[in-house]
Enzyme design. Sequence first.
Site, PDB file in Angstrom:
ATOM      1  N   ASP A 511       0.739  -1.378  -0.102  1.00  0.00           N
ATOM      2  CA  ASP A 511      -0.006  -0.168   0.029  1.00  0.00           C
ATOM      3  C   ASP A 511       1.196   1.198   0.294  1.00  0.00           C
ATOM      4  O   ASP A 511       1.748   1.159   0.468  1.00  0.00           O
ATOM      5  CB  ASP A 511      -1.160  -0.023   1.246  1.00  0.00           C
ATOM      6  N   ASP A 513       1.200   3.649   1.987  1.00  0.00           N
ATOM      7  CA  ASP A 513       0.999   3.890   3.259  1.00  0.00           C
ATOM      8  C   ASP A 513       2.076   4.073   4.322  1.00  0.00           C
ATOM      9  O   ASP A 513       3.485   3.052   3.698  1.00  0.00           O
ATOM     10  CB  ASP A 513      -0.573   3.774   4.141  1.00  0.00           C
TER      11      ASP A 513
END
Length: 652
Positions: A511, A513
């Site tokens: 991801d 993030d």
Amino acid sequence: MAKKTYSADDITVLEGLEAVRVRPGMYIGSTGEKGLHHILWEIVDNAIDEAANGYADRVDVVLYKDGSASVEDNGRGMPVDIHKEKKVSAVQLIFTQLHAGGKFGNDNYNYSGGLHGVGASVTNALSEWLKVQVYRGDVYQMEFSSYPDPVTGKMMSGIPKAPLADTGMKTRKKGTFVQFKPDARVFETVNFKFEIVAKRLRELAFLNKGVCITLTDKREEQEVRKEYKYDGGIVDFVKWLNEGKTPVYPEPVYVTGERDGILIEFAIQHTDSYTESVFSFVNNIPTPEGGMHEIGFKSGITKVLNDFARSNNYLKDKDPNFMGEDFREGMTAILSIKMKNVEFEGQTKTKLGNPEVRPAVDGLVVDELGALSKNKKNADVFDAMIKKAQGAAKTRNAARHAKEIARGKKEADSTKLIGKLANCSSRKAELNEIFIVEGDSAGGSAKQGRDRQHQAILPLRGKPLNAEKKRLDEVLKNEEIRTIISALGTGIGNDFTLKDLNYDKVIILSDADQDGAHIRAILLTFFFRYMRELVQTGHVYIGMPPLYKVYKKDVEEYAYDDNELKVKIDKVGRGYQIQRYKGLGEMNPEQLWDTTMNPKSRVLMRVSLEDAAEAERLITTLMGDAIDARKAYIQENADFNKEDTFIKEVKL
Ligand code: 0RA
């Protein structure tokens, strides 16, 4: 080094500059970013030579708004006398004759020199213009330029505007100033990268003790200036590499000496980490592929430390010797040698081939490091080295068992491990890819969306463990890691065998993030530590899922960053809506295929190891124990997602 008078007659004259324009790649490797910097290194190297020979102690490099760069030293000043046969000044010969320069006339051989050792004339040949000033009481000046012949249109390269002239000005400074503007008709990019220049100048400052090297970037509104000067030389280099690690003895061990005309120096310091970081140089040029000097260095160390271990009863009669790798666990070392007639070999011509160097370095290490080991004052240092090796030897034995499992020699174990892998059907490794995917839900989408023939999916549950903090045997107990090793098929560490690789591309998909970045960093650390060749040969990639979808009724556009988002909003036009993807799991199989997996439309970043020392430091900072260093790094480089020192972006 013998100080001999040197004049224009000493300069060997070979050929003209046209050849350089016709085939720049032959002289500087490429006309890309590397080649561009190469022509700067040629000029910097000459200045560094002057310093290395004891005539200068400053080198100032400046980058200008107009795209030019200058290098000034405070040495003797280039020779200005007239060559007896050629009837032109030495300065003119240096900048217009290929291979002109002391380097190729034996007596005045200079130790440093570019990778191709082609000299300043190549820089001139590939520049729009070049100016030299020589300060020797009088100020001498000469200018060159490159332009198409007005009649024939043929490119004229590095042509003198006029002979070297005494400007009539007087100066109290001594030295040489060279400024040049790389020719945009030659290079794909003419933009010097501050980071690349700074890194090389820092390295040169470490390798040339006491020389003050500055870099001034005048291209931005706000001028940037860096100054590098290391009175400790390569000892400071080792300390710098070990910042953020915990040394097991306080000061690096330093040895210098000469053998068979080869100048050799090295500095060593062990830390409590488990990795080996040996960086070697020949004539100030990095040799990441190693070669004869490194082989001699390593064998010398192994002998000295085994001798020490035996004479101090760490090894009893019946005990086998330690292996070399045991002594190098956690060892940071710089080996720098200077010699004549260097022969570089290897894929990137960064491996030292001269066979005579091996016994020379081995011999010096055995004698000089051996002498240090026998000096009681150093007992603590050598004891610490042996204790380190004892730990390494112990885990080496434990790891052997684990490696066998990981390599799939124990059939039952390996099939169990491979359980989670959704393999591809093709057996042609060169066409196959494996996606290592964060999380089961994204893994599920990837399995459904993929091209089953060529794409394998390995979902990772949770975070694999941080390989930086663990020894090999512990790393191998981790199931996520073992699954990866089994799937790739190559084995790890010294057993790594590239030809056994089951997939051409190993693609990390996590991801966008903090957690995703962390997982990615952990995986990269693992590959860097235990499958470095996989990274070096360019098989490791990072998948780039889009951050946004911009859509309305029947249109869908994806954006991979904020700039692209603006473009895509304009493209979709009025009435658009934006979806921000928080994770891969939010994409359905079709979307994941379209945006991230389809070879025709996806974006991948290839992970490259341009610079092992930098990668080593970065990984240590990000993954190691020194929390303050990590915090500082993250604050300085707010975008934790960008491991920009060792990831090169390529769109496939
Ligand atoms: C050979 C001899 C002399 C100076 C140099 C080379 C020299 C070359 C470069 C290139 C960049 N900076 C440099 N500084 C010095 C001295 C000759 C003499 O003393 O007559």
